[in-house]
Motif scaffolding. Structure first.
Motif, short mmCIF file in Angstrom:
data_model
loop_
_atom_site.label_atom_id
_atom_site.label_comp_id
_atom_site.label_asym_id
_atom_site.label_seq_id
_atom_site.Cartn_x
_atom_site.Cartn_y
_atom_site.Cartn_z
N ILE A 303 23.81 47.90 35.55
CA ILE A 303 24.30 49.28 35.54
C ILE A 303 24.53 49.77 36.97
O ILE A 303 25.54 50.42 37.26
CB ILE A 303 23.29 50.20 34.82
N VAL A 304 23.61 49.43 37.86
CA VAL A 304 23.74 49.85 39.26
C VAL A 304 25.00 49.23 39.87
O VAL A 304 25.80 49.91 40.54
CB VAL A 304 22.49 49.45 40.05
N VAL A 305 25.22 47.94 39.63
CA VAL A 305 26.42 47.27 40.15
C VAL A 305 27.68 47.90 39.56
O VAL A 305 28.64 48.22 40.28
CB VAL A 305 26.38 45.76 39.84
N GLY A 306 27.68 48.09 38.24
CA GLY A 306 28.85 48.65 37.58
C GLY A 306 29.18 50.05 38.06
O GLY A 306 30.37 50.40 38.23
N PHE A 307 28.16 50.85 38.31
CA PHE A 307 28.40 52.20 38.81
C PHE A 307 29.05 52.16 40.19
O PHE A 307 30.00 52.90 40.47
CB PHE A 307 27.09 52.98 38.87
N GLY A 308 28.54 51.29 41.06
CA GLY A 308 29.13 51.17 42.39
C GLY A 308 30.59 50.73 42.32
O GLY A 308 31.43 51.25 43.07
N VAL A 309 30.89 49.78 41.44
CA VAL A 309 32.27 49.32 41.29
C VAL A 309 33.18 50.45 40.82
O VAL A 309 34.31 50.63 41.30
CB VAL A 309 32.34 48.12 40.31
N ALA A 310 32.69 51.24 39.86
CA ALA A 310 33.49 52.35 39.33
C ALA A 310 33.73 53.44 40.38
O ALA A 310 34.71 54.18 40.29
CB ALA A 310 32.80 52.95 38.10
N MET A 311 32.85 53.54 41.37
CA MET A 311 33.02 54.55 42.41
C MET A 311 33.95 54.09 43.54
O MET A 311 34.37 54.89 44.36
CB MET A 311 31.65 54.90 43.00
N LEU A 312 34.27 52.81 43.58
CA LEU A 312 35.10 52.28 44.67
C LEU A 312 36.47 52.96 44.78
O LEU A 312 36.93 53.21 45.90
CB LEU A 312 35.28 50.77 44.51
N PRO A 313 37.18 53.24 43.68
CA PRO A 313 38.50 53.87 43.84
C PRO A 313 38.47 55.17 44.63
O PRO A 313 39.42 55.45 45.39
CB PRO A 313 38.96 54.10 42.39
N LEU A 314 37.40 55.96 44.49
CA LEU A 314 37.31 57.19 45.28
C LEU A 314 37.25 56.87 46.76
O LEU A 314 37.88 57.54 47.59
CB LEU A 314 36.07 57.98 44.86
N GLY A 315 36.48 55.85 47.13
CA GLY A 315 36.34 55.50 48.53
C GLY A 315 37.52 54.73 49.10
O GLY A 315 37.68 54.67 50.32
N LEU A 316 38.35 54.16 48.22
CA LEU A 316 39.49 53.37 48.67
C LEU A 316 40.79 54.17 48.71
O LEU A 316 41.85 53.62 48.98
CB LEU A 316 39.67 52.14 47.77
#
Length: 443
Positions: A303-316
């Motif tokens: 879940i922690v990994v998946g949450f970080g991946v889902a947040m990447l578009p905002l940072g990219l």
């Protein structure tokens, strides 16, 4: 096919059915829902009343203090009341928290009617109302462990999460309407009344579940931290959760800046992101109960990994059309985390030790998001909102990967702390009310 061998149909086939149909829990859940709605309204009312009471030149400071007072004293309460509350049943702990919340919050409109409500008294009453909140949260999850076998813990935890997510979506707009009609102080009065309902629910719905007489030597105030420190899985889980929540904190600072400065959006745009996250969280909460056959630790780390991946578009720098559904996905992935992490506690230690460990866990975690939010200020100023979100997303992914990889050697050698399904763990024998030992079996 004979009717007595036909598989059950929905809703009886749902993993939530044993929870909502349980003879005691089905009497507690309506009170929890009412109280959660009151807390959802308080999200707006607490800050709005602080704005009304504070001197105009100090509104920002006092609003921050009021928000902190409504949550942070629970960390101190977890330690201060450790000796007195150790060994109490889940219903007692949750009920006493509800009583204190009701009394302290009800004092706010009473002081208002008496013309004595100042910003200082308001913050003091908010702080008093939260002193037992760590124990109240521990009590709710302990009650689940007391009433249900292990395989039903995750769906039951998910029911609590669904109630909370729904209240977070419904409560704030309802509070806005009521504040416009009557003022924030009366919304807090309604919140106090919902805690009265909850306290009566625990008192009437759950019989007094007597625990064995406490030992002659009372446990120390920090006994819950000792339980976690001596249990490898729980020690790692506390570190994982603290890091996860800490890394989420900067979002509260960076996200508004990103929307206004990078995306050139308005408050409506920011509201759309919040709504998307809330809708995703609600769907994720509904799906959580169906994860009850998944191994808990890998799922929690995933879940922690998946949450970080889902947040990447905002940072990219992804456009709104891509980052908005990605943010909804982040909410979907985030939602099961509390349920799976609480299930790890419930399956790892006895119901007697569980309240102390959960109160200690709550005392640490209640500090994580505020610390992360404080960290988000200088980060956003120094490297910008987008890079702050990218850094938090990447670090979150790394944190989850480290947590997932750390348990692999133990799982391969069969020395992991998570129950394997073969029987009770050394720290948790079958409960007296579960003589067959089904409470010790996994999924």
């Amino acid at each position: 096919m004979p009717s007595d061998t036909a598989p059950p149909r929905f809703p009886r086939s749902s993993p939530y059915w044993p929870v909502v149909s349980h003879p005691l829990l089905r009497r507690v859940l309506p009170g929890l829902a009412v109280s959660a709605l009151g807390d959802g309204m308080a999200l707006v009312a607490v800050t709005w009343l602080a704005l009304d009471l504070a001197p105009p030149e100090q509104r920002g400071t006092w609003t921050a203090i009021a928000v902190a007072a409504y949550t942070l004293p629970s960390a101190a309460g977890a330690v201060i009341f450790g000796r007195f509350l150790a060994g109490r049943s889940g219903a007692q702990l949750a009920g006493w928290d509800a009583v204190l919340r009701a009394g302290a919050l009800a004092a706010i409109p009473m002081a208002h009617l008496a013309g004595a409500l100042s910003i200082g008294l308001y913050v003091t009453l908010l702080a008093a109302s939260s002193l037992l909140h760590s124990w109240g949260s521990a009590g709710r999850f302990t009650l689940i462990a007391e009433l249900l076998p292990d395989r039903q813990h995750l769906p039951a935890n998910a029911v609590l999460a669904i109630i909370g997510e729904t209240a977070t979506i419904v409560g704030p707009p309802l509070a806005g309407v009521l504040i416009g009609a009557a003022g924030p102080v009366w919304v807090i009065a309604i919140d106090a009344a919902t805690f009265v309902v909850l306290a009566l629910t625990y008192r009437r719905a759950v019989p007094d579940r007597r625990r064995p007489a406490p030992a002659a030597t009372a446990p120390s105030r920090t006994a819950g931290f000792g339980i976690i420190r001596h249990h490898r899985t729980l020690r790692g889980l506390l570190g994982l959760t603290f890091g996860f929540f800490l890394l989420f904190g900067p979002f509260y600072v960076a996200m508004p800046v990103l929307v206004t400065e990078d995306l050139h959006g308005s408050a409506t745009t920011l509201g759309l992101y919040y709504t998307a996250f809330g809708a995703g969280s609600l769907l994720g909460g509904l799906a959580t109960g169906y994860l009850h056959r998944w191994p808990l630790w890998p799922t929690t780390a995933g879940i922690v990994v998946g949450f970080g991946v889902a947040m990447l578009p905002l940072g990219l720098g992804a456009p709104v059309g891509l980052s908005l559904p990605a943010f909804a996905l982040a909410g979907l992935v985030w939602a099961p985390y509390l349920s799976t992490s609480m299930a790890l506690y419930q399956r790892s230690i006895s119901a007697t030790a569980l309240p102390r460990a959960l109160a200690a866990n709550s005392a640490v975690l209640v500090l994580a998001v505020p610390l992360g939010t404080m960290l988000g200020g200088p980060l956003t100023t120094g490297i910008g909102a987008r890079r702050t979100l990218l850094l938090c997303a990447a670090t979150t992914i790394a944190l989850g990967l480290v947590a997932g990889l750390a348990v692999l050697p133990r799982r391969r050698s069969g020395t992991g702390d998570e129950p394997t399904g073969a029987g009770p763990t050394p720290e948790r024998p079958p409960r007296p009310e579960d003589p067959a030992g089904t409470g010790a079996r996994k999924g």
